[in-house]
Write a protein that holds these residues in place. Structure first.
Motif, PDB file in Angstrom:
ATOM      1  N   LEU A 220       0.867  -1.097  -0.005  1.00  0.00           N
ATOM      2  CA  LEU A 220       0.104  -0.065  -0.107  1.00  0.00           C
ATOM      3  C   LEU A 220       0.625   1.223   0.133  1.00  0.00           C
ATOM      4  O   LEU A 220       0.354   2.347  -0.391  1.00  0.00           O
ATOM      5  CB  LEU A 220      -0.915  -0.055   1.114  1.00  0.00           C
ATOM      6  CG  LEU A 220      -1.783  -1.000   1.102  1.00  0.00           C
ATOM      7  CD1 LEU A 220      -2.994  -1.114   2.439  1.00  0.00           C
ATOM      8  CD2 LEU A 220      -3.010  -0.774  -0.102  1.00  0.00           C
ATOM      9  N   ALA A 221       2.222   1.122   0.449  1.00  0.00           N
ATOM     10  CA  ALA A 221       3.000   2.323   0.478  1.00  0.00           C
ATOM     11  C   ALA A 221       3.448   2.553  -0.883  1.00  0.00           C
ATOM     12  O   ALA A 221       4.095   3.594  -1.203  1.00  0.00           O
ATOM     13  CB  ALA A 221       4.222   2.002   1.417  1.00  0.00           C
ATOM     14  N   ILE A 222       3.426   1.649  -2.035  1.00  0.00           N
ATOM     15  CA  ILE A 222       4.075   2.010  -3.164  1.00  0.00           C
ATOM     16  C   ILE A 222       2.679   2.616  -4.193  1.00  0.00           C
ATOM     17  O   ILE A 222       1.719   2.078  -4.202  1.00  0.00           O
ATOM     18  CB  ILE A 222       4.250   0.552  -4.046  1.00  0.00           C
ATOM     19  CG1 ILE A 222       5.297  -0.146  -3.216  1.00  0.00           C
ATOM     20  CG2 ILE A 222       4.616   0.828  -5.528  1.00  0.00           C
ATOM     21  CD1 ILE A 222       5.473  -1.532  -3.701  1.00  0.00           C
ATOM     22  N   PRO A 223       2.991   3.991  -4.392  1.00  0.00           N
ATOM     23  CA  PRO A 223       2.110   4.787  -5.130  1.00  0.00           C
ATOM     24  C   PRO A 223       1.138   4.112  -6.128  1.00  0.00           C
ATOM     25  O   PRO A 223       0.096   4.180  -6.438  1.00  0.00           O
ATOM     26  CB  PRO A 223       2.664   5.860  -5.499  1.00  0.00           C
ATOM     27  CG  PRO A 223       3.859   5.911  -4.752  1.00  0.00           C
ATOM     28  CD  PRO A 223       4.177   4.608  -4.378  1.00  0.00           C
ATOM     29  N   SER A 224       1.824   3.539  -7.285  1.00  0.00           N
ATOM     30  CA  SER A 224       1.220   2.983  -8.339  1.00  0.00           C
ATOM     31  C   SER A 224       0.657   1.395  -8.246  1.00  0.00           C
ATOM     32  O   SER A 224       0.234   0.792  -9.119  1.00  0.00           O
ATOM     33  CB  SER A 224       2.106   3.258  -9.698  1.00  0.00           C
ATOM     34  OG  SER A 224       3.266   2.276  -9.608  1.00  0.00           O
TER      35      SER A 224
END
Length: 67
Positions: free
Chosen positions: A62-66
């Motif tokens: 979830l911390a990865i934007p894409s």
């Protein structure tokens, strides 16, 4: 024309992975970058689907934007 003067020699440090020391030591969801780069695309995609569905990785993903 210059090809006859070139020679491909594996780097003794990375063994042809073309990844620096930090990349050789980094682990991404249980695999090193070298292992990911050496894998077949279909194998890597299967691995990505597997980690995407694992609850223990949900917070990190979830911390990865894409993603």
């Amino acid at each position: 024309m210059l090809a006859k003067y070139r020679k491909y020699i594996l780097c003794p440090s990375c063994h042809g992975a073309r990844v620096g020391k930090s990349g050789q030591n980094a682990i991404c969801f249980g695999k090193t970058y070298s292992q990911l780069f050496e894998s077949e695309i279909s194998t890597t995609l299967t691995w990505l689907d597997k980690i995407k569905n694992e609850p223990k990785y949900q917070k990190k993903l979830l911390a990865i934007p894409s993603w």
